[in-house]
Motif scaffolding. Structure first.
Motif, PDB file in Angstrom:
ATOM      1  N   PHE A   1       0.840  -1.194   0.000  1.00 38.61           N
ATOM      2  CA  PHE A   1       0.000   0.000   0.000  1.00 38.61           C
ATOM      3  C   PHE A   1       0.877   1.245   0.000  1.00 38.61           C
ATOM      4  CE2 PHE A   1       0.307  -1.235   4.544  1.00 38.61           C
ATOM      5  CZ  PHE A   1       0.856  -0.085   5.086  1.00 38.61           C
ATOM      6  N   VAL A   2       0.279   2.349  -0.422  1.00 32.45           N
ATOM      7  CA  VAL A   2       0.975   3.625  -0.458  1.00 32.45           C
ATOM      8  C   VAL A   2       0.199   4.621   0.400  1.00 32.45           C
ATOM      9  CG1 VAL A   2       1.660   5.576  -1.904  1.00 32.45           C
ATOM     10  CG2 VAL A   2       1.925   3.245  -2.769  1.00 32.45           C
ATOM     11  N   VAL A   3       0.920   5.342   1.247  1.00 29.42           N
ATOM     12  CA  VAL A   3       0.344   6.447   2.002  1.00 29.42           C
ATOM     13  C   VAL A   3       0.942   7.719   1.418  1.00 29.42           C
ATOM     14  CG1 VAL A   3       0.058   7.517   4.262  1.00 29.42           C
ATOM     15  CG2 VAL A   3       0.140   5.022   4.068  1.00 29.42           C
ATOM     16  N   GLY A   4       0.121   8.556   0.820  1.00 29.85           N
ATOM     17  CA  GLY A   4       0.626   9.742   0.136  1.00 29.85           C
ATOM     18  C   GLY A   4       0.027  11.027   0.654  1.00 29.85           C
ATOM     19  N   SER A   5       0.443  12.117   0.018  1.00 26.52           N
ATOM     20  CA  SER A   5      -0.078  13.449   0.332  1.00 26.52           C
ATOM     21  C   SER A   5       0.040  13.777   1.814  1.00 26.52           C
ATOM     22  CB  SER A   5      -1.536  13.588  -0.126  1.00 26.52           C
ATOM     23  OG  SER A   5      -1.633  13.355  -1.510  1.00 26.52           O
ATOM     24  N   GLY A   6       1.195  13.454   2.376  1.00 25.38           N
ATOM     25  CA  GLY A   6       1.458  13.796   3.770  1.00 25.38           C
ATOM     26  C   GLY A   6       0.711  12.937   4.768  1.00 25.38           C
ATOM     27  N   GLY A   7      -0.010  11.920   4.276  1.00 24.05           N
ATOM     28  CA  GLY A   7      -0.749  11.039   5.172  1.00 24.05           C
ATOM     29  C   GLY A   7      -2.245  11.033   4.933  1.00 24.05           C
TER      30      GLY A   7
ATOM     31  N   PHE B   1      11.183  25.480  -1.154  1.00 23.98           N
ATOM     32  CA  PHE B   1      10.313  26.337  -1.970  1.00 23.98           C
ATOM     33  C   PHE B   1       8.827  26.002  -1.815  1.00 23.98           C
ATOM     34  CE2 PHE B   1      11.599  22.691  -4.498  1.00 23.98           C
ATOM     35  CZ  PHE B   1      10.416  22.243  -5.049  1.00 23.98           C
ATOM     36  N   LEU B   2       8.467  25.099  -0.895  1.00 28.31           N
ATOM     37  CA  LEU B   2       7.076  24.686  -0.730  1.00 28.31           C
ATOM     38  C   LEU B   2       6.577  24.897   0.698  1.00 28.31           C
ATOM     39  CD1 LEU B   2       6.436  21.289  -2.575  1.00 28.31           C
ATOM     40  CD2 LEU B   2       5.526  23.537  -3.147  1.00 28.31           C
ATOM     41  N   TYR B   3       5.408  25.539   0.807  1.00 30.92           N
ATOM     42  CA  TYR B   3       4.724  25.687   2.088  1.00 30.92           C
ATOM     43  C   TYR B   3       3.351  25.058   1.913  1.00 30.92           C
ATOM     44  CZ  TYR B   3       3.434  27.859   6.540  1.00 30.92           C
ATOM     45  OH  TYR B   3       3.058  28.076   7.855  1.00 30.92           O
ATOM     46  N   GLU B   4       3.000  24.081   2.751  1.00 23.45           N
ATOM     47  CA  GLU B   4       1.803  23.290   2.524  1.00 23.45           C
ATOM     48  C   GLU B   4       0.762  23.472   3.623  1.00 23.45           C
ATOM     49  OE1 GLU B   4       2.757  19.215   1.788  1.00 23.45           O
ATOM     50  OE2 GLU B   4       4.255  19.685   0.261  1.00 23.45           O
ATOM     51  N   TYR B   5      -0.497  23.573   3.193  1.00 29.13           N
ATOM     52  CA  TYR B   5      -1.637  23.609   4.106  1.00 29.13           C
ATOM     53  C   TYR B   5      -2.384  22.283   4.019  1.00 29.13           C
ATOM     54  CZ  TYR B   5      -1.549  28.527   5.475  1.00 29.13           C
ATOM     55  OH  TYR B   5      -1.209  29.732   6.039  1.00 29.13           O
ATOM     56  N   MET B   6      -2.672  21.708   5.191  1.00 31.19           N
ATOM     57  CA  MET B   6      -3.419  20.463   5.277  1.00 31.19           C
ATOM     58  C   MET B   6      -4.372  20.526   6.460  1.00 31.19           C
ATOM     59  SD  MET B   6      -0.126  17.956   4.763  1.00 31.19           S
ATOM     60  CE  MET B   6       0.881  19.065   5.745  1.00 31.19           C
ATOM     61  N   ASP B   7      -5.287  19.589   6.520  1.00 30.20           N
ATOM     62  CA  ASP B   7      -6.128  19.451   7.694  1.00 30.20           C
ATOM     63  C   ASP B   7      -5.233  19.125   8.894  1.00 30.20           C
ATOM     64  OD1 ASP B   7      -7.664  17.462   9.620  1.00 30.20           O
ATOM     65  OD2 ASP B   7      -9.199  18.616   8.574  1.00 30.20           O
ATOM     66  N   PRO B   8      -5.552  19.642  10.076  1.00 30.04           N
ATOM     67  CA  PRO B   8      -4.710  19.398  11.257  1.00 30.04           C
ATOM     68  C   PRO B   8      -4.531  17.921  11.617  1.00 30.04           C
ATOM     69  CG  PRO B   8      -6.271  21.156  11.690  1.00 30.04           C
ATOM     70  CD  PRO B   8      -6.654  20.561  10.376  1.00 30.04           C
ATOM     71  N   HIS B   9      -5.463  17.057  11.164  1.00 29.85           N
ATOM     72  CA  HIS B   9      -5.357  15.634  11.479  1.00 29.85           C
ATOM     73  C   HIS B   9      -4.382  14.909  10.565  1.00 29.85           C
ATOM     74  CE1 HIS B   9      -9.398  16.800  13.006  1.00 29.85           C
ATOM     75  NE2 HIS B   9      -9.019  16.054  14.023  1.00 29.85           N
ATOM     76  N   VAL B  10      -3.911  15.604   9.530  1.00 26.99           N
ATOM     77  CA  VAL B  10      -3.033  14.948   8.559  1.00 26.99           C
ATOM     78  C   VAL B  10      -1.588  14.964   9.046  1.00 26.99           C
ATOM     79  CG1 VAL B  10      -2.070  15.055   6.228  1.00 26.99           C
ATOM     80  CG2 VAL B  10      -4.499  15.488   6.588  1.00 26.99           C
ATOM     81  N   SER B  11      -1.004  13.792   9.085  1.00 27.63           N
ATOM     82  CA  SER B  11       0.424  13.662   9.346  1.00 27.63           C
ATOM     83  C   SER B  11       0.847  12.317   8.774  1.00 27.63           C
ATOM     84  CB  SER B  11       0.742  13.712  10.849  1.00 27.63           C
ATOM     85  OG  SER B  11       0.279  12.548  11.503  1.00 27.63           O
ATOM     86  N   LYS B  12       2.114  12.166   8.540  1.00 28.36           N
ATOM     87  CA  LYS B  12       2.589  10.893   7.984  1.00 28.36           C
ATOM     88  C   LYS B  12       2.348   9.753   8.967  1.00 28.36           C
ATOM     89  CE  LYS B  12       5.826  12.788   4.676  1.00 28.36           C
ATOM     90  NZ  LYS B  12       7.176  12.754   4.090  1.00 28.36           N
ATOM     91  N   SER B  13       2.525  10.026  10.248  1.00 31.96           N
ATOM     92  CA  SER B  13       2.311   8.956  11.227  1.00 31.96           C
ATOM     93  C   SER B  13       0.837   8.560  11.293  1.00 31.96           C
ATOM     94  CB  SER B  13       2.824   9.359  12.611  1.00 31.96           C
ATOM     95  OG  SER B  13       2.126  10.477  13.097  1.00 31.96           O
ATOM     96  N   ASN B  14      -0.073   9.539  11.268  1.00 28.18           N
ATOM     97  CA  ASN B  14      -1.497   9.212  11.316  1.00 28.18           C
ATOM     98  C   ASN B  14      -1.936   8.449  10.071  1.00 28.18           C
ATOM     99  OD1 ASN B  14      -1.902  10.326  13.812  1.00 28.18           O
ATOM    100  ND2 ASN B  14      -2.794  12.231  13.068  1.00 28.18           N
ATOM    101  N   GLY B  15      -1.439   8.883   8.902  1.00 19.90           N
ATOM    102  CA  GLY B  15      -1.769   8.186   7.671  1.00 19.90           C
ATOM    103  C   GLY B  15      -1.262   6.762   7.685  1.00 19.90           C
ATOM    104  N   LEU B  16      -0.052   6.580   8.201  1.00 23.01           N
ATOM    105  CA  LEU B  16       0.523   5.240   8.285  1.00 23.01           C
ATOM    106  C   LEU B  16      -0.267   4.373   9.263  1.00 23.01           C
ATOM    107  CD1 LEU B  16       2.783   3.449   7.257  1.00 23.01           C
ATOM    108  CD2 LEU B  16       4.278   4.370   9.040  1.00 23.01           C
TER     109      LEU B  16
END
Length: 205
Positions: free
Chosen positions: A3-9, A123-138
């Motif tokens: 499986f793949v976890v992408g987009s920061g989780g 060069f990248l600044y990213e906005y995500m939902d506060p619940h998004v993280s690589k650990s949570n996605g994993l």
């Protein structure tokens, strides 16, 4: 690959169970509000959807990012494009301009949304939902298979990998990684140009 976890989780694509999920997305209204907060600044915006970078204007920032990632980009009318939620909004700028983007981010306010934003590359600044993280996605992906994150080994190199490196049973950082990522890891392996992940797996596994 199972499986793949992408987009920061926020994105899970499980090939074993044939499950695809987009979790904790940003609403079109919120994306527009964030973009408006930076409208007078020297930057561009992009949303990656189905392997294509979409941007509201054509400039060196989006062209360089698309070329560097080796993927297609399209310039579209975001008023028409933003008809559904997306996983994240990326702000692209010159690395020397990033401190000003970060400073502006401190004044973003929305009563219904606790902003989760961070620098992910120079060069990248990213906005995500506060619940998004690589650990949570994993964790969400592993839960589908009754596996704990403590049973995993994680590799990373940037500050947005820190939570995953800390929560994994073993966290490994590339030699070219950030100082904070190295502080969070159990091991440091060779850099990305020296097959650091392969070297570590061969040596220890």
């Amino acid at each position: 690959i199972d499986f793949v976890v992408g987009s920061g989780g926020s994105e899970i694509d499980d090939y074993i169970l044939d499950i695809y999920q987009e979790n904790h997305t940003l609403s079109p209204e919120l994306i527009k509000e964030i973009m408006n907060h930076y409208k007078d600044m020297d930057c561009n915006f992009t949303i990656c959807h189905e392997g294509i970078l979409y941007a509201p204007k054509d400039d060196d920032y989006i062209r360089d990012m698309a070329e560097g990632d080796g993927i297609e980009y399209r310039v579209v009318d975001f008023d028409t494009f933003l008809t559904r939620p997306y996983r994240k909004l990326m702000i692209i700028c010159d690395p020397s301009y990033m401190p000003q983007i970060v400073e502006r981010s401190k004044s973003f306010k929305n009563k219904d949304y606790k902003a989760s934003a961070l620098v992910t590359t120079s060069f990248l600044y990213e906005y995500m939902d506060p619940h998004v993280s690589k650990s949570n996605g994993l964790k969400e992906a592993l839960a589908l298979h009754d596996i704990s994150i403590s049973q995993c080994m994680a590799f990373g190199d940037e500050d947005n990998d820190i939570d995953m490196l800390e929560e994994a049973g073993i966290g490994v950082v590339m030699e070219n990684g950030s100082i904070h990522a190295k502080d969070a890891a159990d091991y440091v392996t060779k850099d990305k140009d020296s097959n650091g992940i392969g070297v570590f797996i061969e040596k220890f596994i």
